[in-house]
Write a protein that holds these residues in place. Structure first.
Motif, PDB file in Angstrom:
ATOM      1  N   GLN A  57      23.183   5.682  -7.819  1.00 24.04           N
ATOM      2  CA  GLN A  57      23.238   6.031  -9.231  1.00 24.04           C
ATOM      3  C   GLN A  57      22.006   5.493  -9.948  1.00 24.04           C
ATOM      4  O   GLN A  57      21.495   4.441  -9.614  1.00 24.04           O
ATOM      5  CB  GLN A  57      24.504   5.491  -9.878  1.00 24.04           C
ATOM      6  N   CYS A  58      21.523   6.250 -10.915  1.00 22.65           N
ATOM      7  CA  CYS A  58      20.358   5.840 -11.691  1.00 22.65           C
ATOM      8  C   CYS A  58      20.815   5.224 -13.010  1.00 22.65           C
ATOM      9  O   CYS A  58      21.714   5.741 -13.664  1.00 22.65           O
ATOM     10  CB  CYS A  58      19.451   7.029 -11.973  1.00 22.65           C
ATOM     11  N   VAL A  59      20.165   4.120 -13.359  1.00 24.29           N
ATOM     12  CA  VAL A  59      20.516   3.380 -14.568  1.00 24.29           C
ATOM     13  C   VAL A  59      19.224   3.014 -15.284  1.00 24.29           C
ATOM     14  O   VAL A  59      18.256   2.596 -14.653  1.00 24.29           O
ATOM     15  CB  VAL A  59      21.276   2.078 -14.207  1.00 24.29           C
ATOM     16  N   ALA A  60      19.202   3.162 -16.603  1.00 24.32           N
ATOM     17  CA  ALA A  60      18.064   2.716 -17.398  1.00 24.32           C
ATOM     18  C   ALA A  60      18.394   1.344 -17.961  1.00 24.32           C
ATOM     19  O   ALA A  60      19.520   1.092 -18.395  1.00 24.32           O
ATOM     20  CB  ALA A  60      17.777   3.701 -18.524  1.00 24.32           C
ATOM     21  N   ILE A  61      17.420   0.455 -17.934  1.00 29.98           N
ATOM     22  CA  ILE A  61      17.614  -0.894 -18.444  1.00 29.98           C
ATOM     23  C   ILE A  61      16.415  -1.259 -19.321  1.00 29.98           C
ATOM     24  O   ILE A  61      15.278  -0.900 -18.999  1.00 29.98           O
ATOM     25  CB  ILE A  61      17.810  -1.902 -17.295  1.00 29.98           C
ATOM     26  N   ARG A  62      16.701  -1.907 -20.449  1.00 33.87           N
ATOM     27  CA  ARG A  62      15.625  -2.308 -21.349  1.00 33.87           C
ATOM     28  C   ARG A  62      14.673  -3.262 -20.637  1.00 33.87           C
ATOM     29  O   ARG A  62      15.080  -4.078 -19.839  1.00 33.87           O
ATOM     30  CB  ARG A  62      16.191  -3.019 -22.582  1.00 33.87           C
TER      31      ARG A  62
END
Length: 74
Positions: A57-62
């Motif tokens: 799964q792809c996740v965006a993180i600051r």
């Protein structure tokens, strides 16, 4: 630090103690914990977020949180 990784490089998370408890809980809910293997998929320009893949799964993180996560390249 996760920010120092290049796009496509894989790493293993070794410490998440430096991030906010809410963010840590959200990552835990997604299965991203200490010992998890991640791959940097994309870095947004101008200090934007990082897109990483973990367990399919792809996740965006600051970037601010990514600076606090310690990883070791594999």
């Amino acid at each position: 630090m996760m920010v120092q990784l290049e796009v496509g490089q894989k790493a293993r998370i070794i410490d998440t103690a430096g991030i906010d408890q809410l963010v840590r809980r959200r990552l835990l809910d997604l299965g991203i914990t200490e010992g998890s293997e991640i791959c940097i998929k994309h870095k947004m320009p101008f200090g934007g977020p990082l897109m990483l893949e973990s367990r399919g799964q792809c996740v965006a993180i600051r970037r601010k949180e990514a600076l606090s996560i310690k990883v070791v390249a594999i």
